[in-house]
Design a protein around this motif. Structure first.
Motif, PDB file in Angstrom:
ATOM      1  N   UNK A 196       0.836  -1.212   0.000  1.00 54.36           N
ATOM      2  CA  UNK A 196       0.000   0.000   0.000  1.00 54.36           C
ATOM      3  C   UNK A 196       0.868   1.259   0.000  1.00 54.36           C
ATOM      4  N   UNK A 197       1.955   1.220   0.755  1.00 49.00           N
ATOM      5  CA  UNK A 197       2.830   2.394   0.808  1.00 49.00           C
ATOM      6  C   UNK A 197       3.506   2.620  -0.538  1.00 49.00           C
ATOM      7  N   UNK A 198       3.965   1.552  -1.144  1.00 47.35           N
ATOM      8  CA  UNK A 198       4.700   1.655  -2.406  1.00 47.35           C
ATOM      9  C   UNK A 198       3.766   2.022  -3.547  1.00 47.35           C
ATOM     10  N   UNK A 199       2.599   1.407  -3.566  1.00 38.13           N
ATOM     11  CA  UNK A 199       1.684   1.546  -4.690  1.00 38.13           C
ATOM     12  C   UNK A 199       0.876   2.832  -4.606  1.00 38.13           C
ATOM     13  N   UNK A 200       0.475   3.212  -3.400  1.00 35.15           N
ATOM     14  CA  UNK A 200      -0.457   4.329  -3.250  1.00 35.15           C
ATOM     15  C   UNK A 200       0.129   5.526  -2.492  1.00 35.15           C
ATOM     16  N   UNK A 221     -13.118  -5.435   8.290  1.00 34.94           N
ATOM     17  CA  UNK A 221     -12.012  -6.376   8.137  1.00 34.94           C
ATOM     18  C   UNK A 221     -12.201  -7.267   6.925  1.00 34.94           C
ATOM     19  N   UNK A 222     -11.127  -7.947   6.571  1.00 37.66           N
ATOM     20  CA  UNK A 222     -11.084  -8.712   5.326  1.00 37.66           C
ATOM     21  C   UNK A 222     -10.393 -10.040   5.587  1.00 37.66           C
ATOM     22  N   UNK A 223     -10.934 -11.084   4.983  1.00 38.78           N
ATOM     23  CA  UNK A 223     -10.296 -12.399   5.038  1.00 38.78           C
ATOM     24  C   UNK A 223      -9.299 -12.488   3.878  1.00 38.78           C
ATOM     25  N   UNK A 224      -8.031 -12.653   4.205  1.00 37.23           N
ATOM     26  CA  UNK A 224      -6.979 -12.606   3.178  1.00 37.23           C
ATOM     27  C   UNK A 224      -6.753 -13.961   2.495  1.00 37.23           C
ATOM     28  N   UNK A 226      -5.297  -7.368  -4.353  1.00 41.40           N
ATOM     29  CA  UNK A 226      -6.717  -7.312  -4.008  1.00 41.40           C
ATOM     30  C   UNK A 226      -6.936  -6.779  -2.601  1.00 41.40           C
ATOM     31  N   UNK A 227      -6.111  -7.265  -1.679  1.00 35.96           N
ATOM     32  CA  UNK A 227      -6.233  -6.805  -0.301  1.00 35.96           C
ATOM     33  C   UNK A 227      -6.062  -5.285  -0.260  1.00 35.96           C
ATOM     34  N   UNK A 228      -5.027  -4.805  -0.927  1.00 37.32           N
ATOM     35  CA  UNK A 228      -4.735  -3.367  -0.914  1.00 37.32           C
ATOM     36  C   UNK A 228      -5.873  -2.560  -1.530  1.00 37.32           C
ATOM     37  N   UNK A 229      -6.363  -2.991  -2.683  1.00 36.07           N
ATOM     38  CA  UNK A 229      -7.427  -2.239  -3.361  1.00 36.07           C
ATOM     39  C   UNK A 229      -8.705  -2.236  -2.525  1.00 36.07           C
ATOM     40  N   UNK A 230      -8.991  -3.369  -1.871  1.00 34.63           N
ATOM     41  CA  UNK A 230     -10.192  -3.454  -1.038  1.00 34.63           C
ATOM     42  C   UNK A 230     -10.099  -2.507   0.157  1.00 34.63           C
ATOM     43  N   UNK A 231      -8.956  -2.495   0.797  1.00 29.75           N
ATOM     44  CA  UNK A 231      -8.779  -1.616   1.964  1.00 29.75           C
ATOM     45  C   UNK A 231      -8.918  -0.146   1.551  1.00 29.75           C
ATOM     46  N   UNK A 232      -8.252   0.219   0.459  1.00 28.78           N
ATOM     47  CA  UNK A 232      -8.328   1.599  -0.038  1.00 28.78           C
ATOM     48  C   UNK A 232      -9.790   1.993  -0.250  1.00 28.78           C
ATOM     49  N   UNK A 264      -4.431 -15.740  -5.099  1.00 28.04           N
ATOM     50  CA  UNK A 264      -4.800 -15.467  -3.717  1.00 28.04           C
ATOM     51  C   UNK A 264      -3.774 -16.034  -2.764  1.00 28.04           C
ATOM     52  N   UNK A 265      -3.934 -15.645  -1.496  1.00 25.90           N
ATOM     53  CA  UNK A 265      -3.090 -16.222  -0.471  1.00 25.90           C
ATOM     54  C   UNK A 265      -3.393 -17.722  -0.400  1.00 25.90           C
TER      55      UNK A 265
END
Lengths: 278, 278
Positions: A171-175, A252-255, A262-268, B120-121
């Protein structure tokens, strides 16, 4: 296709006069939509002269002669090199072929032939923002540097090894987002509430969770003989964290079946965050 | 275009039924080929129902009514949602429109309509490799963990703040490569050779350098009043590192006008490294 070769096994070429990062991301996302294709990726970045294109064409033709027809994804800033590449026995998908002229017409501008470097370190502001964000993620990794939380855009929380660190770094690198992460540890299980450190940052928290079986596999690889990697411990760590997220209204998200992208885009999206770098 | 609006200022929409990461990378790489376009990016990931597409169409039409015609880059696994999106006043570039049917015909397979999650993970091996690589980069950051160097695929070296840490993290995340980094520090300047720790790993070393002016700006931001950020010190640090690279035959790269993506792809190419994850 040569008789006897396996139609579902394919060599995928990624060819570009620059890094090939875009063509590669595109190829993966497109090919992943087909189940049961056995692929081998061959990357040829920095193919920026006629001679280099010739060599790649020979390579592709070599594969085509002995195996299933290769599929070639390419991005060339120079249309002459792209046409030269079309002249192979592979299926060539030139990603800019259609879209570059369309956008040029729309903007009423000619594309510059200059290759790449759309955001160099020379672009000091963007580079600095990215560097700051990576620095921040490292400085606040795994519960460190909580005195910097007032600057955080996001604080990821969850049990150990659910994927917080790679998610924060991505997230830090991409966004360019300032993302900290804080582990929910076993010792705190008796507390019904959130660790006190996190209370003032409730609206920046986001939880990660994972299938206990998957967590067990990941932890076992790291510390095979520790109680920490015991399946029952994993189960209880996950259950406790999820109860906490629910009771405190923390999204929260199940990884388990998600990639870091996907995790990063969902959180954003769910935290309504706007990227700091374009 | 509405009279009086600025033709070179454009809203770029990125729309997808999944993360929008692919469409976003593509849009950036394409738009960056035009100089002097003032862009504003608007991302709409996870647009996976007719209702959500409708809302985005309204949004695009709203922009089109009051500003220059927006350009829309989209990736939809579901062709029905893609067609629905085409029905706006923006210029819609559907990245899968041409290529997905081409690849389907070539493979003789139907694309699965299932959305996303290509790695996915749940894909434990790939996730584990990526996690291991990120762990390794953190463990061996900035001269730490040199006892792990026997596992390293790559050791980046260079003066402080030339971009070693973000490059290592990016390479680990993107390619699954085990990348360490080691700072060349001022105290060592009297040594003519390589720091002894690095000698056994000569064939895995890669140098980074940067324009002294740029380094000065980066260091000053970090520690404004330190000798470390003095321009003359930056100049001498850089000159010394470059002399070392040259005298010892270590390949190196000037990061000044390069993005992290470019730095990473160049290193992979020049060191002949093969990615560990697809």
């Amino acid at each position: 296709m040569v008789d006897g070769s396996d139609a579902t096994q394919r060599v995928i070429f990624i060819v570009s006069d620059h890094t090939a990062v875009t063509a590669e991301a595109f190829a993966h996302s497109l090919i992943s939509q087909f189940d049961g294709v056995d692929t081998m990726y061959t990357r040829r970045p920095f193919i920026d002269t006629e001679e280099k294109v010739d060599a790649v064409v020979d390579e592709i033709d070599g594969v085509a002669a002995s195996k299933a027809r290769p599929i070639v994804f390419s991005t060339f800033n120079d249309p002459a090199l792209q046409s030269q590449l079309q002249d192979t026995d592979g299926l060539v998908i030139g990603l800019y072929n259609e879209s570059l002229p369309q956008v040029a017409a729309e903007l009423g501008l000619e594309p510059s032939k200059r290759v790449g470097s759309y955001h160099g370190i020379g672009d000091a502001t963007r580079y600095q923002l990215r560097l700051d964000a990576v620095d921040f993620a490292l400085m606040t990794d795994d519960g460190l540097g909580t005195d910097h939380y007032h600057r955080a855009d996001l604080v990821l929380i969850g049990a150990s090894r659910v994927g917080k660190t790679p998610s924060c770094l991505y997230i830090s690198m991409q966004y360019g987002i300032l993302a900290a992460n804080y582990p929910l540890v076993r010792e705190d299980h008796n507390e019904l509430g959130l660790p006190k450190t996190l209370e003032p940052f409730h609206d920046r928290l986001y939880g990660l969770t994972i299938e206990p079986r998957q967590l067990h596999a990941i932890r076992r690889q790291r510390r095979p003989d520790s109680p920490y990697s015991d399946y029952e411990v994993c189960k209880s760590d996950v259950a406790w964290a999820e109860r906490l997220f629910t009771s405190r209204g923390i999204p929260y998200l199940d990884t388990t079946s998600r990639s870091i992208e996907e995790i990063a885009a969902t959180i954003m999206d769910e935290r309504g965050l706007t990227r700091r770098i374009d």
